[in-house]
Design a protein around this motif. Structure first.
Motif, PDB file in Angstrom:
ATOM      1  N   VAL A   1       0.911  -1.073  -0.131  1.00  0.00           N
ATOM      2  CA  VAL A   1      -0.091  -0.006  -0.057  1.00  0.00           C
ATOM      3  C   VAL A   1       1.040   1.261  -0.122  1.00  0.00           C
ATOM      4  CG1 VAL A   1      -1.618   1.460   1.334  1.00  0.00           C
ATOM      5  CG2 VAL A   1      -1.799  -1.330   1.322  1.00  0.00           C
ATOM      6  N   THR A   2       0.672   2.208  -0.974  1.00  0.00           N
ATOM      7  CA  THR A   2       1.267   3.414  -0.915  1.00  0.00           C
ATOM      8  C   THR A   2       0.333   4.673  -0.489  1.00  0.00           C
ATOM      9  OG1 THR A   2       2.827   2.566  -2.556  1.00  0.00           O
ATOM     10  CG2 THR A   2       2.763   5.046  -2.331  1.00  0.00           C
ATOM     11  N   VAL A   3       0.781   5.478   0.377  1.00  0.00           N
ATOM     12  CA  VAL A   3       0.176   6.552   0.808  1.00  0.00           C
ATOM     13  C   VAL A   3       0.952   7.733   1.013  1.00  0.00           C
ATOM     14  CG1 VAL A   3      -1.679   5.207   2.124  1.00  0.00           C
ATOM     15  CG2 VAL A   3       0.138   5.843   3.222  1.00  0.00           C
ATOM     16  N   GLY A   4       0.271   9.014   0.871  1.00  0.00           N
ATOM     17  CA  GLY A   4       1.080  10.399   1.238  1.00  0.00           C
ATOM     18  C   GLY A   4       1.173  10.255   2.760  1.00  0.00           C
ATOM     19  N   TRP A   5       2.270  11.180   3.182  1.00  0.00           N
ATOM     20  CA  TRP A   5       2.621  11.391   4.665  1.00  0.00           C
ATOM     21  C   TRP A   5       1.159  11.747   5.438  1.00  0.00           C
ATOM     22  CZ3 TRP A   5       2.368  16.533   6.366  1.00  0.00           C
ATOM     23  CH2 TRP A   5       2.195  17.433   5.443  1.00  0.00           C
ATOM     24  N   ASP A   6       0.559  12.575   4.730  1.00  0.00           N
ATOM     25  CA  ASP A   6      -0.581  12.888   5.642  1.00  0.00           C
ATOM     26  C   ASP A   6      -1.889  12.443   5.526  1.00  0.00           C
ATOM     27  OD1 ASP A   6      -1.039  14.085   3.122  1.00  0.00           O
ATOM     28  OD2 ASP A   6      -1.451  16.065   3.861  1.00  0.00           O
ATOM     29  N   PHE A   7      -1.738  11.487   4.930  1.00  0.00           N
ATOM     30  CA  PHE A   7      -3.126  10.406   4.759  1.00  0.00           C
ATOM     31  C   PHE A   7      -3.603   9.926   6.031  1.00  0.00           C
ATOM     32  CE2 PHE A   7      -4.860   6.430   3.642  1.00  0.00           C
ATOM     33  CZ  PHE A   7      -5.986   6.501   2.837  1.00  0.00           C
ATOM     34  N   HIS A   8      -4.994  10.072   6.053  1.00  0.00           N
ATOM     35  CA  HIS A   8      -5.918   9.340   7.193  1.00  0.00           C
ATOM     36  C   HIS A   8      -7.083   8.724   6.636  1.00  0.00           C
ATOM     37  CE1 HIS A   8      -3.697  12.793   9.330  1.00  0.00           C
ATOM     38  NE2 HIS A   8      -4.125  12.174  10.345  1.00  0.00           N
ATOM     39  N   PHE A   9      -7.266   7.651   7.365  1.00  0.00           N
ATOM     40  CA  PHE A   9      -8.643   6.867   6.987  1.00  0.00           C
ATOM     41  C   PHE A   9      -9.439   6.254   8.125  1.00  0.00           C
ATOM     42  CE2 PHE A   9      -7.289   2.656   7.220  1.00  0.00           C
ATOM     43  CZ  PHE A   9      -6.034   2.656   7.497  1.00  0.00           C
ATOM     44  N   GLY A  10     -10.524   5.913   7.915  1.00  0.00           N
ATOM     45  CA  GLY A  10     -11.317   5.376   9.056  1.00  0.00           C
ATOM     46  C   GLY A  10     -11.779   6.276  10.106  1.00  0.00           C
ATOM     47  N   LYS A  11     -12.878   5.689  10.634  1.00  0.00           N
ATOM     48  CA  LYS A  11     -13.807   6.525  11.753  1.00  0.00           C
ATOM     49  C   LYS A  11     -12.717   7.216  12.439  1.00  0.00           C
ATOM     50  CE  LYS A  11     -17.199   6.028  14.983  1.00  0.00           C
ATOM     51  NZ  LYS A  11     -17.857   5.229  16.216  1.00  0.00           N
ATOM     52  N   GLY A  12     -12.978   8.630  12.737  1.00  0.00           N
ATOM     53  CA  GLY A  12     -12.224   9.387  13.656  1.00  0.00           C
ATOM     54  C   GLY A  12     -10.949   9.693  12.969  1.00  0.00           C
ATOM     55  N   ARG A  13     -10.647   9.351  11.774  1.00  0.00           N
ATOM     56  CA  ARG A  13      -9.294   9.665  11.092  1.00  0.00           C
ATOM     57  C   ARG A  13      -8.193   8.902  11.866  1.00  0.00           C
ATOM     58  NH1 ARG A  13      -8.809  13.883   7.418  1.00  0.00           N
ATOM     59  NH2 ARG A  13      -6.933  14.675   8.491  1.00  0.00           N
ATOM     60  N   VAL A  14      -8.434   7.661  12.512  1.00  0.00           N
ATOM     61  CA  VAL A  14      -7.542   6.897  13.132  1.00  0.00           C
ATOM     62  C   VAL A  14      -6.483   6.361  12.544  1.00  0.00           C
ATOM     63  CG1 VAL A  14      -7.361   4.997  14.643  1.00  0.00           C
ATOM     64  CG2 VAL A  14      -9.215   6.460  15.389  1.00  0.00           C
ATOM     65  N   GLY A  15      -6.892   6.099  11.218  1.00  0.00           N
ATOM     66  CA  GLY A  15      -5.764   5.350  10.242  1.00  0.00           C
ATOM     67  C   GLY A  15      -4.734   6.372   9.716  1.00  0.00           C
ATOM     68  N   THR A  16      -3.939   6.469  10.442  1.00  0.00           N
ATOM     69  CA  THR A  16      -2.670   7.177  10.155  1.00  0.00           C
ATOM     70  C   THR A  16      -1.706   6.560   9.185  1.00  0.00           C
ATOM     71  OG1 THR A  16      -1.395   6.758  12.117  1.00  0.00           O
ATOM     72  CG2 THR A  16      -2.867   8.786  12.138  1.00  0.00           C
ATOM     73  N   PRO A  17      -0.635   6.839   8.731  1.00  0.00           N
ATOM     74  CA  PRO A  17       0.545   6.152   8.003  1.00  0.00           C
ATOM     75  C   PRO A  17       1.012   5.005   9.069  1.00  0.00           C
ATOM     76  CG  PRO A  17       0.549   8.208   7.131  1.00  0.00           C
ATOM     77  CD  PRO A  17      -0.328   8.461   8.224  1.00  0.00           C
ATOM     78  N   ALA A  18       1.206   5.734  10.252  1.00  0.00           N
ATOM     79  CA  ALA A  18       2.034   4.890  11.244  1.00  0.00           C
ATOM     80  C   ALA A  18       0.991   3.642  11.652  1.00  0.00           C
ATOM     81  CB  ALA A  18       2.258   5.798  12.543  1.00  0.00           C
ATOM     82  N   PHE A  19      -0.144   3.901  11.616  1.00  0.00           N
ATOM     83  CA  PHE A  19      -1.432   2.912  12.176  1.00  0.00           C
ATOM     84  C   PHE A  19      -1.180   1.623  10.866  1.00  0.00           C
ATOM     85  CE2 PHE A  19      -5.383   0.878  11.187  1.00  0.00           C
ATOM     86  CZ  PHE A  19      -5.759   0.685  12.453  1.00  0.00           C
TER      87      PHE A  19
ATOM     88  N   TYR B   1      -0.496  -7.867   9.327  1.00  0.00           N
ATOM     89  CA  TYR B   1      -1.144  -8.804   8.320  1.00  0.00           C
ATOM     90  C   TYR B   1      -0.297  -9.232   6.958  1.00  0.00           C
ATOM     91  CZ  TYR B   1      -5.839  -7.463  10.017  1.00  0.00           C
ATOM     92  OH  TYR B   1      -6.868  -7.340  10.914  1.00  0.00           O
ATOM     93  N   GLY B   2       0.893  -8.747   7.164  1.00  0.00           N
ATOM     94  CA  GLY B   2       1.978  -9.074   5.903  1.00  0.00           C
ATOM     95  C   GLY B   2       1.880  -8.378   4.752  1.00  0.00           C
ATOM     96  N   PHE B   3       1.557  -7.088   4.899  1.00  0.00           N
ATOM     97  CA  PHE B   3       1.766  -6.109   3.564  1.00  0.00           C
ATOM     98  C   PHE B   3       2.784  -5.158   3.746  1.00  0.00           C
ATOM     99  CE2 PHE B   3      -2.279  -4.465   5.695  1.00  0.00           C
ATOM    100  CZ  PHE B   3      -1.994  -3.215   5.554  1.00  0.00           C
ATOM    101  N   LYS B   4       3.321  -4.733   2.687  1.00  0.00           N
ATOM    102  CA  LYS B   4       4.237  -3.821   2.600  1.00  0.00           C
ATOM    103  C   LYS B   4       3.735  -2.246   2.899  1.00  0.00           C
ATOM    104  CE  LYS B   4       8.718  -2.647   0.175  1.00  0.00           C
ATOM    105  NZ  LYS B   4       8.813  -1.423   0.779  1.00  0.00           N
ATOM    106  N   VAL B   5       3.970  -1.336   3.325  1.00  0.00           N
ATOM    107  CA  VAL B   5       3.439   0.170   3.331  1.00  0.00           C
ATOM    108  C   VAL B   5       4.507   1.072   2.754  1.00  0.00           C
ATOM    109  CG1 VAL B   5       2.447   1.952   4.599  1.00  0.00           C
ATOM    110  CG2 VAL B   5       1.646  -0.370   5.049  1.00  0.00           C
ATOM    111  N   ASN B   6       4.549   1.872   1.964  1.00  0.00           N
ATOM    112  CA  ASN B   6       5.137   2.895   1.564  1.00  0.00           C
ATOM    113  C   ASN B   6       4.615   4.089   1.748  1.00  0.00           C
ATOM    114  OD1 ASN B   6       6.930   0.862  -0.056  1.00  0.00           O
ATOM    115  ND2 ASN B   6       5.451   1.106  -1.403  1.00  0.00           N
ATOM    116  N   VAL B   7       5.287   5.168   2.519  1.00  0.00           N
ATOM    117  CA  VAL B   7       4.956   6.413   2.957  1.00  0.00           C
ATOM    118  C   VAL B   7       5.431   7.557   2.129  1.00  0.00           C
ATOM    119  CG1 VAL B   7       4.254   7.985   4.743  1.00  0.00           C
ATOM    120  CG2 VAL B   7       3.985   5.741   5.227  1.00  0.00           C
ATOM    121  N   VAL B   8       4.841   8.207   1.310  1.00  0.00           N
ATOM    122  CA  VAL B   8       5.413   9.064   0.225  1.00  0.00           C
ATOM    123  C   VAL B   8       5.417  10.493   1.127  1.00  0.00           C
ATOM    124  CG1 VAL B   8       5.401  10.451  -1.741  1.00  0.00           C
ATOM    125  CG2 VAL B   8       4.642   7.854  -1.499  1.00  0.00           C
TER     126      VAL B   8
END
Ligand code: FMN
Ligand code: ATP
Length: 230
Positions: free
Chosen positions: A32-50, A58-65
């Motif tokens: 999954v690739t996301v931008g540094w300020d991306f948020h998702f999920g209820k209450g914007r809990v899903g940060t790049p760190a999350f 879960y075993g997937f790779k995360v790229n934070v741009v």
């Protein structure tokens, strides 16, 4: 491409459930690739760190741009605002290539050739974010790119309230461009559209515009804004 409808159900889905149900359950992501300020999920809990932590579980790779450059964030609204203000050089750098339009050449009023500047006319969509005025440009057709000068405006010298047109005069070219699709990329804005005391004065100014535009459009290219039309 998968497009999710952002409705009440999706807005209230907790970040953890989004990862499990959508990313893993429906998409089976491996990265999954996301931008540094991306948020998702209820209450914007899903940060790049999350997401990075969920990826480890879960075993997937995360790229934070990370953000690009040091100034204003690159966004389509920032680019539109720059084009509206006539700052095509900065818009081009944010885009990473020169801003361009691609349109068919339509018939005009046949005045251009009387002024000594036959221009290929293109109608841009009304929402086009471009300041009126005169620009150094390059025009592409039939597999070649030509230095050119363009005017975008309502031709206030001759009209009260005509719709805006893009008119491009191609240097060192003679020929028929009607019906052809032209690519026009923008390098610099030279001045705003003006109404002169006489048509002769407009033509004298067009000569000066042509000299300046030729200098820019045949000069060295900005390495941070390469051509996208060839
Ligand atoms: C380099 C250049 C500069 C121009 N500057 C102006 C301008 O300042 N004001 C204006 O009303 N029209 C300007 N025009 C547009 C001309 O008025 C237009 O090309 C001419 O009237 C032909 O019009 P037509 O397309 O209706 O035949 C410019 C055109 C060119 C190519
Ligand atoms: N150097 C050139 N640059 C652009 N167009 C040229 C050039 N030489 C010839 N042409 C042809 O001339 C046409 C434009 O001529 P002219 O400007 O007189 O007529 P028009 O279609 O009414 O355009 P305008 O309304 O701008 O006058 C172009 O569409 C193209 O087919």
């Amino acid at each position: 491409m998968v497009e999710l409808t952002f409705d009440a159900a999706l807005a209230s889905l907790p970040a953890e459930d989004f990862v499990r149900e959508v990313l893993i359950g429906r998409l089976g992501v491996v990265a999954v690739t996301v931008g540094w300020d991306f948020h998702f999920g209820k209450g914007r809990v899903g940060t790049p760190a999350f997401l990075t932590e969920a990826g480890a579980r879960y075993g997937f790779k995360v790229n934070v741009v990370q953000p690009f450059g040091t100034g204003t964030p690159v966004s389509s609204s920032a680019i539109r605002a720059l084009l509206k203000a006539g700052d095509v050089e900065t818009a081009n750098r944010l885009l990473g290539h020169r801003w361009f339009v691609l349109r068919e050449v339509v018939h005009g009023e046949k005045r251009g050739r009387e002024l000594g500047y036959p221009t290929a006319n293109m109608q841009l969509p009304p929402e086009t974010p471009l300041a009126e005025g005169v620009y150094a440009v390059r025009a592409s057709f039939d597999g070649h790119i030509h230095p050119a000068v363009a005017h975008f405006g309502r031709r206030v010298q001759f009209h009260e309230n005509a719709p805006p047109l893009l008119e491009t005069y191609v240097f060192d070219f003679k020929g028929d461009l009607y019906g052809k699709t032209l690519g026009v990329e923008f390098l610099a804005r030279l001045r705003g559209e003006a109404k002169f005391d006489s048509v002769d004065e407009l033509v004298s100014q067009m000569h000066r515009d042509a000299i300046e535009a030729r200098r820019i459009s045949t000069g060295p290219a900005d390495p941070l804004a390469p051509s996208a039309i060839g």
